[in-house]
Design an enzyme around this catalytic site. Structure first.
Site, PDB file in Angstrom:
ATOM      1  N   HIS A 182      32.658  34.176  43.750  1.00  0.00           N
ATOM      2  CA  HIS A 182      32.556  35.621  43.926  1.00  0.00           C
ATOM      3  C   HIS A 182      31.345  35.989  44.775  1.00  0.00           C
ATOM      4  O   HIS A 182      31.306  37.070  45.365  1.00  0.00           O
ATOM      5  CB  HIS A 182      32.435  36.319  42.569  1.00  0.00           C
ATOM      6  CG  HIS A 182      33.679  36.236  41.740  1.00  0.00           C
ATOM      7  ND1 HIS A 182      33.873  35.248  40.806  1.00  0.00           N
ATOM      8  CD2 HIS A 182      34.785  37.008  41.699  1.00  0.00           C
ATOM      9  CE1 HIS A 182      35.047  35.423  40.230  1.00  0.00           C
ATOM     10  NE2 HIS A 182      35.624  36.479  40.752  1.00  0.00           N
ATOM     11  N   ASP A 253      43.161  33.529  46.025  1.00  0.00           N
ATOM     12  CA  ASP A 253      42.194  34.222  45.182  1.00  0.00           C
ATOM     13  C   ASP A 253      41.805  35.509  45.916  1.00  0.00           C
ATOM     14  O   ASP A 253      42.146  35.700  47.091  1.00  0.00           O
ATOM     15  CB  ASP A 253      40.979  33.323  44.938  1.00  0.00           C
ATOM     16  CG  ASP A 253      40.305  33.609  43.605  1.00  0.00           C
ATOM     17  OD1 ASP A 253      40.562  34.689  43.030  1.00  0.00           O
ATOM     18  OD2 ASP A 253      39.528  32.764  43.126  1.00  0.00           O
TER      19      ASP A 253
END
Length: 667
Positions: A182, A253
């Site tokens: 992230h 993702d």
């Protein structure tokens, strides 16, 4: 043709939105052909609201694919207000019973299906190999590739049996990294042999279990492609297609994650991902504007027209996305699938925290607790471990919870720990929160000062945080009677749980009886017991026990219970596909040989007496029975700082949660 091209471009895009009702722009795009929507905790405060949201989306297009990041344990979207009804992967892996994992996944699937969810971004198929990993942790089934493969296959089969498509993530494996994708690009520094034998094993098992989707992770694998992360790498995605034989949809993702988004735009990343071989583009939690979605669709259409993206590639991706959803009944009212009642038991507290809870009591019910919580509590209880003697709470205790930064995958709102449970059960309980800023000697001394109250210290992943281990050492030196509840990964010195057989005849919903039926003991006939003139038998009086293979080829022996074989049971077949079993297999002993010489440890004198009594040749004597193997321990490799005291287990309100903090939820 232009309209069809645009419809295909919209089909492969999956955005998000804010609020608990679909906005008008999203409804319009669904009518134009938008393929799916990903729901987050802000959209689904409870299952009833989730069902209303999915119903509104399907009113625009009955075939729209609604997805959610529902793993159980720490990562939950539909139960983020009070915590998941089911333990996470680390707890299930620690129990070591794939049948239980499959039953939990099937029940979770029924809950999601009732709320109108048709794609769950679960299970996490990563093998935890780097103890510094900040984002996988308790989301993984464990540290052993064979065990993770068996549980991954069981979870896939269970979830999809309820009509909810599963997603094995994060290909090719996020467990041996130390960076959260992230925030930055992780690097998987392993050679191809290690990748094949460890990281890819759970994905092979998931594919053997017919998983509908695989999520490509944002991580670099220099041994295969030193320039592009897996989600944008034609080399890695071709490996998934050709070497692993996956024919379903590949999901990216979230494309907004910093591992790939730094210095790039969503439209650019979308085109690159499709060109590499991805099918469904998960834009992420912040992609909540119509302009963003239309910009991505426009970029895809422009890439096809310019020749940068072949039209056949886009059509193939759109067809795969359209084929993700499993056939199933129409969504029912979520109230029937997730009743907001307190009748079901919550999780059992750790023995270190409460004497009554340690002895098997259930926690007080939480508002909105799912009616499915009974199996979750059972699974959570089997993952608990008590070390030492549980304190008795004659007076309300002091409960100090050590808070660490939360990952984006977990999100801000999901609660964890046992402090509120103890406060609810024992009015007058003193609650304290310890952070890196408040863990100074004076504050810790104040926590330990009240010797009239029991002291409970609640931590998770303490070995990854030096400030927690230092604070625990100071508190335990002042209060040796304190109980420590660790809700993270097992410490480096953690012992594996001992074998935990279920009660005889116990079954889980939809699973076969797990116990091996004990063969009745046969007493060899005495010579003088046979009638005169009776011919001796020509075969042993009981069937020869099946020999286990120690090779890595798929197991083909019948199930222990005489049920389905590996060829028909997807869970056992997937475990066999990677040459793995949930039990350690001992080498087979040699058969008895002529001349009275048998396998080591065989009582040859008794065997010879039996052979003479029934007049059998030596080659017909059954081999000595072998003891069944013990479950493979799920040890965590030693590293770094000393471990904290107390038991370790996994995720959610039932067992614990992984580290987490930060912005909106993403995978």
């Amino acid at each position: 043709m232009p309209q069809e091209l645009r419809r295909q471009a919209l089909t492969v895009i999956q955005p998000a939105f804010r609020g608990t009702a679909p906005p008008d722009w999203l409804r319009r795009l669904i009518g134009e052909g938008l393929g799916g929507v990903c729901l987050f905790a802000r959209n689904t405060p409870d299952a009833v609201t989730a069902a209303a949201v999915t119903g509104a989306l399907r009113a625009e297009n009955p075939d729209v694919l609604v997805a959610a990041d529902e793993e159980g344990g720490a990562v939950t979207r539909l139960e983020s207000a009070h915590g998941s009804s089911w333990p996470g992967n680390a707890a299930l892996g620690r129990v070591g019973d794939p049948a239980l994992t499959g039953a939990v996944a099937a029940e979770m699937g029924a809950f999601l299906a009732a709320a109108g969810i048709r794609l769950a971004y679960a299970p996490t198929a990563d093998v935890t190999s780097d103890p510094r990993n900040p984002v996988i942790g308790v989301r993984s089934f464990g540290t052993d590739a064979a065990d993770v493969a068996a549980h991954t296959a069981a979870f896939v089969a269970g979830l999809q049996s309820a009509g909810v498509a599963a997603c094995a993530k994060h290909f090719p494996g996020h467990g041996d990294t130390s960076v959260d994708s992230h925030h930055a690009l992780p690097v998987l520094n392993v050679d191809e042999a290690t990748l094949e034998g460890r990281e890819l094993a759970p994905f092979r098992a998931a594919i053997a279990a017919r998983v509908r989707t695989v999520m490509a992770g944002h991580l670099l694998v220099p041994s295969l492609d030193p320039d592009r992360p897996a989600s944008l790498s034609a080399v890695l995605l071709t490996l998934l297609r050709r070497r692993l034989g996956f024919g379903g949809a590949i999901v990216t993702d979230a494309l907004e994650m910093e591992a790939v988004a730094a210095g790039r735009t969503l439209p650019e990343l979308a085109v690159r991902a499709l060109a590499a071989g991805a099918d469904l583009l998960c834009l992420g939690a912040r992609a909540t504007e119509e302009a963003t979605v239309r910009a991505v669709a426009d970029a895809v259409v422009a890439a096809v027209r310019s020749g940068e993206l072949p039209a056949e590639r886009l059509a193939e991706a759109a067809d795969r996305v359209a084929g993700i959803a499993l056939p199933g009944p129409a969504p029912e009212d979520a109230a029937t699938g997730a009743a907001a009642s307190g009748s079901a038991s919550g999780s059992a507290s750790s023995g270190a925290a409460s004497g009554s809870a340690a002895s098997g009591g259930a926690s007080a019910a939480r508002p909105g607790r799912s009616a499915y919580a009974a199996l979750g509590a059972l699974a959570a209880g089997r993952a608990l471990e008590l070390r030492g003697e549980a304190p008795r709470f004659d007076v309300p205790p002091v409960v100090a919870t050590f808070e660490t930064a939360r990952t984006v995958a977990v999100g801000r709102v999901t609660p964890w720990g046992i402090a509120d449970l103890l406060a609810e059960r024992l009015p007058g309980t003193v609650l304290r929160t310890v952070t890196p800023e408040t863990a100074d000697p004076s504050a810790l001394a104040e926590i330990a000062a009240d010797h009239e109250r029991p002291l409970v210290l609640v931590v998770r992943d303490a070995a990854r945080h030096a400030w927690i281990t230092a604070a625990l050492a100071r508190l335990l030196s002042a209060r040796p009677d304190a109980g420590v509840v660790d809700m993270g990964l097992p410490a480096p010195d953690a012992r594996p749980l001992p074998p935990q057989p279920r009660p005889a005849g116990a079954t889980y919903p939809g699973r076969r009886t797990p116990h091996r039926r004990r063969r009745p003991r046969r007493t060899p006939p005495r010579r003088d017991a046979r009638a005169p003139g009776t011919s001796p038998p020509t075969a042993p009086p009981w069937p020869r026990p099946a020999r286990r293979s120690t090779s890595s080829s798929p197991r083909a022996d019948p199930c222990p219970t005489g049920g389905t074989s590996d060829a028909t049971d997807p869970i056992r077949a997937a475990a066999g596909h990677v040459g793995a079993s949930t039990r350690r297999v001992r080498p087979a002993r040699p058969r008895a040989r002529a001349g009275g010489v048998g396998a080591p440890g065989v009582n040859t004198a008794a065997r010879d007496r039996f052979r003479r009594a029934v007049a059998l040749p030596s080659s017909s004597v059954p081999p000595a029975p072998r003891r069944s193997g013990r479950p493979r321990p799920n040890r965590f490799p030693p590293f770094g700082a000393p471990a904290a005291h107390g038991r370790r287990s996994d995720g959610g309100r039932a067992v614990g949660q992984s580290d987490g903090r930060a912005g909106e939820e993403r995978r």
